[in-house]
Motif scaffolding. Sequence first.
Motif, PDB file in Angstrom:
ATOM      1  N   UNK A  51     -37.746  21.611   0.464  1.00 42.89           N
ATOM      2  CA  UNK A  51     -37.311  22.981   0.732  1.00 42.89           C
ATOM      3  C   UNK A  51     -35.965  23.214   0.054  1.00 42.89           C
ATOM      4  N   UNK A  52     -35.715  24.463  -0.324  1.00 42.11           N
ATOM      5  CA  UNK A  52     -34.386  24.828  -0.804  1.00 42.11           C
ATOM      6  C   UNK A  52     -33.481  24.889   0.419  1.00 42.11           C
ATOM      7  N   UNK A  53     -32.417  25.582   0.327  1.00 46.82           N
ATOM      8  CA  UNK A  53     -31.500  25.742   1.458  1.00 46.82           C
ATOM      9  C   UNK A  53     -32.256  26.203   2.709  1.00 46.82           C
ATOM     10  N   UNK A  54     -31.671  26.007   3.893  1.00 45.73           N
ATOM     11  CA  UNK A  54     -32.289  26.576   5.097  1.00 45.73           C
ATOM     12  C   UNK A  54     -32.477  28.092   4.945  1.00 45.73           C
ATOM     13  N   UNK A  55     -33.462  28.629   5.640  1.00 49.29           N
ATOM     14  CA  UNK A  55     -33.766  30.062   5.623  1.00 49.29           C
ATOM     15  C   UNK A  55     -32.490  30.826   5.952  1.00 49.29           C
ATOM     16  N   UNK A  56     -32.087  31.765   5.057  1.00 50.56           N
ATOM     17  CA  UNK A  56     -30.785  32.412   5.206  1.00 50.56           C
ATOM     18  C   UNK A  56     -30.755  33.772   4.523  1.00 50.56           C
ATOM     19  N   UNK A  57     -29.697  34.509   4.825  1.00 51.33           N
ATOM     20  CA  UNK A  57     -29.386  35.736   4.089  1.00 51.33           C
ATOM     21  C   UNK A  57     -27.875  35.859   3.974  1.00 51.33           C
ATOM     22  N   UNK A  94     -28.096  41.328   3.630  1.00 54.14           N
ATOM     23  CA  UNK A  94     -28.531  41.618   4.989  1.00 54.14           C
ATOM     24  C   UNK A  94     -29.827  40.926   5.370  1.00 54.14           C
ATOM     25  N   UNK A  95     -30.243  41.087   6.634  1.00 57.63           N
ATOM     26  CA  UNK A  95     -31.412  40.384   7.167  1.00 57.63           C
ATOM     27  C   UNK A  95     -32.696  40.603   6.371  1.00 57.63           C
ATOM     28  N   UNK A  98     -33.445  37.891   3.665  1.00 58.70           N
ATOM     29  CA  UNK A  98     -33.547  36.468   4.034  1.00 58.70           C
ATOM     30  C   UNK A  98     -34.599  35.778   3.158  1.00 58.70           C
ATOM     31  N   UNK A  99     -34.340  34.503   2.823  1.00 57.58           N
ATOM     32  CA  UNK A  99     -35.251  33.796   1.923  1.00 57.58           C
ATOM     33  C   UNK A  99     -35.102  32.279   2.017  1.00 57.58           C
ATOM     34  N   UNK A 100     -36.159  31.612   1.557  1.00 55.87           N
ATOM     35  CA  UNK A 100     -36.198  30.150   1.451  1.00 55.87           C
ATOM     36  C   UNK A 100     -37.388  29.784   0.577  1.00 55.87           C
ATOM     37  N   UNK A 101     -37.231  28.748  -0.236  1.00 52.80           N
ATOM     38  CA  UNK A 101     -38.322  28.249  -1.065  1.00 52.80           C
ATOM     39  C   UNK A 101     -38.845  26.928  -0.530  1.00 52.80           C
ATOM     40  N   UNK A 125     -28.080  32.136   9.193  1.00 47.42           N
ATOM     41  CA  UNK A 125     -29.267  31.291   9.258  1.00 47.42           C
ATOM     42  C   UNK A 125     -30.062  31.651  10.511  1.00 47.42           C
ATOM     43  N   UNK A 126     -31.059  32.530  10.376  1.00 46.35           N
ATOM     44  CA  UNK A 126     -31.798  33.001  11.557  1.00 46.35           C
ATOM     45  C   UNK A 126     -32.500  31.888  12.357  1.00 46.35           C
ATOM     46  N   UNK A 127     -32.988  30.838  11.690  1.00 48.32           N
ATOM     47  CA  UNK A 127     -33.717  29.781  12.406  1.00 48.32           C
ATOM     48  C   UNK A 127     -32.821  28.978  13.339  1.00 48.32           C
TER      49      UNK A 127
END
Length: 169
Positions: A51-57, A94-95, A98-101, A125-127
């Motif tokens: 995975x790339x970085x943790x799920x974030x915006x 903003x929210x 948000x993204x992650x690969x 980091x919403x998660x």
Amino acid sequence: MAHLFHADRVTYHLKQSPIPEFAWHTSERLAELTGSKHLTFDIRSLDPGKYSYPYHFHRNAEEIFVILEGSALLRTPEGHQELLAGDIAFFEMGPSGAHQLFNHTEQPCKYLDIRTNMGLDVCEYPDSGKINVLPYQEIYESSSQVDYFKGEGQVADKWAAKERGKENE
């Protein structure tokens, strides 16, 4: 002055987090080599199963991924979709950005990661419910959020205490 980066001459180093699923290879900070004031860009290579970085915006940065080789799954608030070589993904502030690969394939996925840089950013980091103040890497849990005026009462007493402190110097 033009700055050229030839794909066959870019060097990468491994960025391994304490969590094995988060690992990628990244180029030198290409933007730093150019002296760019408002863009940050790197070429990243995401290994299979990583995975790339943790799920974030970001609160103060826009970001673009350009898939150069391979493919990966992209997670956004709308769900998951596959990105293929040649695809471009834009993430607004903003929210909703948000993204992650995740590299779901057996081949590395190389992509160009371009971000605006206005000096200070807040990444959420919403998660995990964290907030990261960038570039300082000051990370806080969002659950500790307080009211703006918390602890600000008795203003006159605080001023008086400050004045008494000056008199005692």
